[in-house]
Design a protein around this motif. Structure first.
Motif, PDB file in Angstrom:
ATOM      1  N   SER A   1       0.827  -1.208   0.000  1.00 32.82           N
ATOM      2  CA  SER A   1       0.000   0.000   0.000  1.00 32.82           C
ATOM      3  C   SER A   1       0.858   1.254   0.000  1.00 32.82           C
ATOM      4  O   SER A   1       0.416   2.330  -0.436  1.00 32.82           O
ATOM      5  CB  SER A   1      -0.911   0.000   1.235  1.00 32.82           C
ATOM      6  N   ALA A   2       2.102   1.124   0.459  1.00 33.85           N
ATOM      7  CA  ALA A   2       2.999   2.280   0.518  1.00 33.85           C
ATOM      8  C   ALA A   2       3.835   2.433  -0.748  1.00 33.85           C
ATOM      9  O   ALA A   2       4.542   3.421  -0.908  1.00 33.85           O
ATOM     10  CB  ALA A   2       3.911   2.159   1.731  1.00 33.85           C
ATOM     11  N   GLY A   3       3.780   1.436  -1.653  1.00 34.21           N
ATOM     12  CA  GLY A   3       4.587   1.519  -2.868  1.00 34.21           C
ATOM     13  C   GLY A   3       5.224   0.182  -3.185  1.00 34.21           C
ATOM     14  O   GLY A   3       4.595  -0.867  -3.051  1.00 34.21           O
ATOM     15  N   LEU A   4       6.495   0.215  -3.523  1.00 32.23           N
ATOM     16  CA  LEU A   4       7.212  -0.999  -3.890  1.00 32.23           C
ATOM     17  C   LEU A   4       8.257  -1.310  -2.835  1.00 32.23           C
ATOM     18  O   LEU A   4       8.980  -0.422  -2.380  1.00 32.23           O
ATOM     19  CB  LEU A   4       7.891  -0.814  -5.248  1.00 32.23           C
ATOM     20  N   HIS A   5       8.351  -2.598  -2.471  1.00 39.60           N
ATOM     21  CA  HIS A   5       9.317  -3.053  -1.473  1.00 39.60           C
ATOM     22  C   HIS A   5      10.227  -4.081  -2.133  1.00 39.60           C
ATOM     23  O   HIS A   5       9.757  -5.079  -2.694  1.00 39.60           O
ATOM     24  CB  HIS A   5       8.577  -3.685  -0.283  1.00 39.60           C
ATOM     25  N   VAL A   6      11.531  -3.848  -2.072  1.00 37.26           N
ATOM     26  CA  VAL A   6      12.511  -4.741  -2.683  1.00 37.26           C
ATOM     27  C   VAL A   6      13.543  -5.116  -1.630  1.00 37.26           C
ATOM     28  O   VAL A   6      14.130  -4.244  -0.984  1.00 37.26           O
ATOM     29  CB  VAL A   6      13.218  -4.068  -3.879  1.00 37.26           C
ATOM     30  N   ARG A   7      13.768  -6.422  -1.476  1.00 32.65           N
ATOM     31  CA  ARG A   7      14.742  -6.879  -0.487  1.00 32.65           C
ATOM     32  C   ARG A   7      15.827  -7.702  -1.174  1.00 32.65           C
ATOM     33  O   ARG A   7      15.540  -8.605  -1.962  1.00 32.65           O
ATOM     34  CB  ARG A   7      14.074  -7.722   0.605  1.00 32.65           C
ATOM     35  N   GLY A   8      17.070  -7.360  -0.850  1.00 31.79           N
ATOM     36  CA  GLY A   8      18.210  -8.150  -1.281  1.00 31.79           C
ATOM     37  C   GLY A   8      18.866  -8.806  -0.097  1.00 31.79           C
ATOM     38  O   GLY A   8      18.294  -8.865   0.998  1.00 31.79           O
TER      39      GLY A   8
END
Length: 653
Positions: free
Chosen positions: A583-590
């Motif tokens: 809901s806040a946007g895009l989340h990317v985890r490395g």
């Protein structure tokens, strides 16, 4: 390619030619037809004087490296050969040299000028045929002999060469259709010639050995003659010309056995000097705007230069400075994890393969530069082998060339980020250069103002690569098209207009309107005119700001037009990452970071796409003929004025 498609292709190709080029190609076609009668003509008797560099044994190798080399040589003898980066093919025992090892189609043994290499029913995939016949793998057999002294490797080499010479006589079959392929083959023949001992090799012992030597030299002469008469000119004078000239120079230097050899060598040396300057920008970028070909062309130039050093036919300091700058650019764009953005075309083509199959060619090239220019001991296996086979004094190089940089405006790339070369590196690259080189820009992609990003040595925003040249048309169109790059597409059309698999008719031109001051405080503004061709002309403007203190990247895209247009903004992520919409946007985890992105604009639609096929979207190609699904964020809207702003915040974990 059916008759209608072929006619359209020829019309498009003519549009990319000058009057001078059309005249040149007409004359070349006439020469090709005349060459039919020369196919069976015997080569002149060779003069004494083939050069042997007196290479003895092998360079220092560890036990595991020796075991791996001999194991690969065993597989080659069993008919299993690695082509491209790391794909193994069964090529038969004995090898069927004119056969595509993937499809099984065997090309006809007819005059090479009559073969339509783009007809898969006739030749299969010509890339597979050519790759096998570069003979990179035959050098592995010569290496196995150098390491072990076991004569079975010489017997294997004799069988391989004998079968090739019998199946591929001069100007006959698909392996005589590309002068560049002849050049690569000559380079690898020169390497194996030196590694087996040259003229003194027991490979040439006895009656059969003498016949092999005579037939091999006849073929070498035919290779040189064919290249010299069919050099790529005008709009085709790209890496092909460098490859042809390099092969011709190497062969004429190692085998100066005919009256024409001196003229071939001098012409090739002179033109290589010119092409090195022409095909690399002042800041070291290969003008094809394809990083795979940046490495490929530099390999050619290095081999030619090293052969020149070994034969006391030195190239100029200017020539070597071009290579120094090319290495500086490559070293600069490579991230701390060893990744180089996959900008433009790449077919994993190698000029030589002296290390394990699938090894990092960019790393090998940089290691070669460190040894040749920096007087460092050769600690890379491929470099040790190359300098062992081509011994000679090191060239006269410019000691003032710096190691790295961030701004390459002549070549068309700017770097932003922080802590370059360190564990917590952030490295981004912005493409603000031309589409490609010369009239057809054969290996460029429609990627104006695209970006890549890596964090802590992990790829984040990626260029998805190439996949294949000859697979179904939709895949070629996708991977070189705008939707496969981190930029904006207008009206569902590519920024530039394609005229064929290796041809662009109308080319987007990017321009820098505000030059950043540094990679840490990066404030860029630029635009391109690719959509000025629309009935309602559109100009895409992109601003990119990076602030090292907050690890924040802000990308602002806007279009200037009279009417509203459908816009799509694409962000392509490396397949290994965990990517999700919230809901806040895009989340990317490395592995070592989290990236958050918020998008703002009018009536934005955000969707995450992965592995769509009709039309293609959400794919990543690590190497030639390989693709896998990856996440792509597509942001869509209809606008003529309201910008789209994407704010990326990077946090290390």
């Amino acid at each position: 390619m059916n008759a209608t498609v072929r006619m359209v292709w020829w019309m498009n190709r003519l549009r990319c030619m000058s009057v001078a080029e059309i005249g040149y190609r007409v004359r070349r076609m006439a020469r090709t037809k005349m060459a039919r009668g020369a196919a069976s003509r015997a080569a002149p008797a060779p003069l004494p004087g083939a050069r042997t560099f007196h290479v003895h044994g092998a360079p220092a190798l560890g036990p595991l490296q020796i075991d791996a080399l001999l194991a690969e040589a065993d597989r080659i003898c069993a008919g299993h050969v690695v082509l491209f980066a790391d794909r193994s093919f069964d090529v038969g025992v004995p090898t069927v040299w004119n056969r595509d090892p993937d499809s099984g189609v065997t090309g006809p043994s007819v005059f090479s000028g009559d073969i339509a290499i783009d007809n898969p029913e006739l030749v299969g995939d010509i890339k597979h045929v050519w790759e096998l016949n570069r003979h990179l793998h035959l050098v592995r057999l010569a290496q196995a002999w150098s390491v072990s002294g076991d004569v079975r490797w010489l017997h294997a080499l004799e069988q391989q060469l004998r079968s090739w010479l019998d199946q591929c006589p001069p100007l006959t079959g698909p392996n005589w259709t590309s002068p560049m392929e002849l050049g690569i083959r000559l380079i690898n023949w020169a390497l194996l010639w030196q590694l087996v001992g040259g003229e003194a090799s027991t490979l040439f012992a006895g009656e059969s050995g003498q016949r092999l030597r005579a037939d091999w030299l006849d073929s070498i002469h035919a290779h040189c003659r064919t290249i010299s008469r069919n050099l790529s000119r005008h709009s085709s004078a790209n890496n092909h010309l460098i490859g042809e000239l390099s092969g011709l120079f190497v062969a004429a230097s190692v085998w100066p056995c005919w009256k024409a050899s001196g003229a071939w060598m001098e012409q090739a040396r002179r033109e290589l000097e010119q092409q090195a300057r022409s095909q690399y920008s002042l800041d070291g970028v290969n003008r094809e705007q394809a990083f795979g070909y940046h490495v490929f062309a530099a390999e050619f130039l290095f081999v030619a230069g090293l052969v020149g050093q070994a034969c006391d036919v030195a190239f100029s300091r200017t020539y070597w400075s071009v290579l120094q700058r090319a290495l500086r650019f490559l070293r600069s764009v490579r991230d701390v994890g060893g990744h180089v953005p996959m900008v433009g075309d790449s077919d994993d083509g190698s000029v030589f393969r002296l290390d394990a199959a699938g090894s990092d060619r960019a790393a090998q090239l940089l290691a070669l530069g460190e040894t040749v220019f920096g007087a460092q001991p050769p600690d890379h296996p491929g470099v040790r082998w190359l300098l062992h086979a081509l011994p000679g004094k090191r060239p006269d190089a410019d000691p003032h060339e710096s190691d790295t940089g961030w701004a390459f405006p002549d070549g068309g790339y700017l770097l932003f980020g922080a802590h370059f070369g360190e564990e917590n590196e952030i490295k981004g690259m912005l493409d603000c250069g031309p589409l490609g080189y010369l009239g057809i820009a054969a290996h460029g992609h429609a990627d104006a103002l695209s970006m890549t990003l890596s964090v802590a040595g992990e790829q984040v925003l990626v260029d998805p690569g190439t996949y294949s040249y000859w697979q179904e048309q939709k895949w070629r169109d996708y991977f070189r098209g705008t939707s496969a790059h981190n930029t904006v597409r207008v009206d569902g059309r590519d920024q530039s207009v394609s005229g064929g698999r290796f041809m662009w008719l109308r080319k987007a031109r990017a321009s820098i309107e505000r030059m950043p001051a540094s990679p840490q405080e990066f404030d860029f503004r630029g635009s391109h005119d690719g959509y000025a061709r629309l009935s309602d002309p559109v100009r895409h403007l992109r601003s990119v700001r990076f602030d090292a203190a907050s690890s924040t990247l802000v990308v602002r895209d806007e279009v200037a037009a009279k009417k509203a247009h459908p816009l799509e903004l694409f962000w392509h992520f490396a397949p290994e990452l965990n990517v999700r919409l919230t809901s806040a946007g895009l989340h990317v985890r490395g592995k070592r970071f989290v990236l958050q992105m918020q998008a703002s604009g009018a009536d934005l639609k955000l969707e995450l796409v992965r592995g769509a096929e009709n039309p293609p979207l959400g794919w990543y190609s690590r190497c030639y003929e390989s693709k896998e699904p990856s996440d792509v964020l597509r942001i869509s809207t209809v606008s003529s004025a309201v910008p789209v702003e994407c704010r990326f915040t990077i946090t290390f974990v």
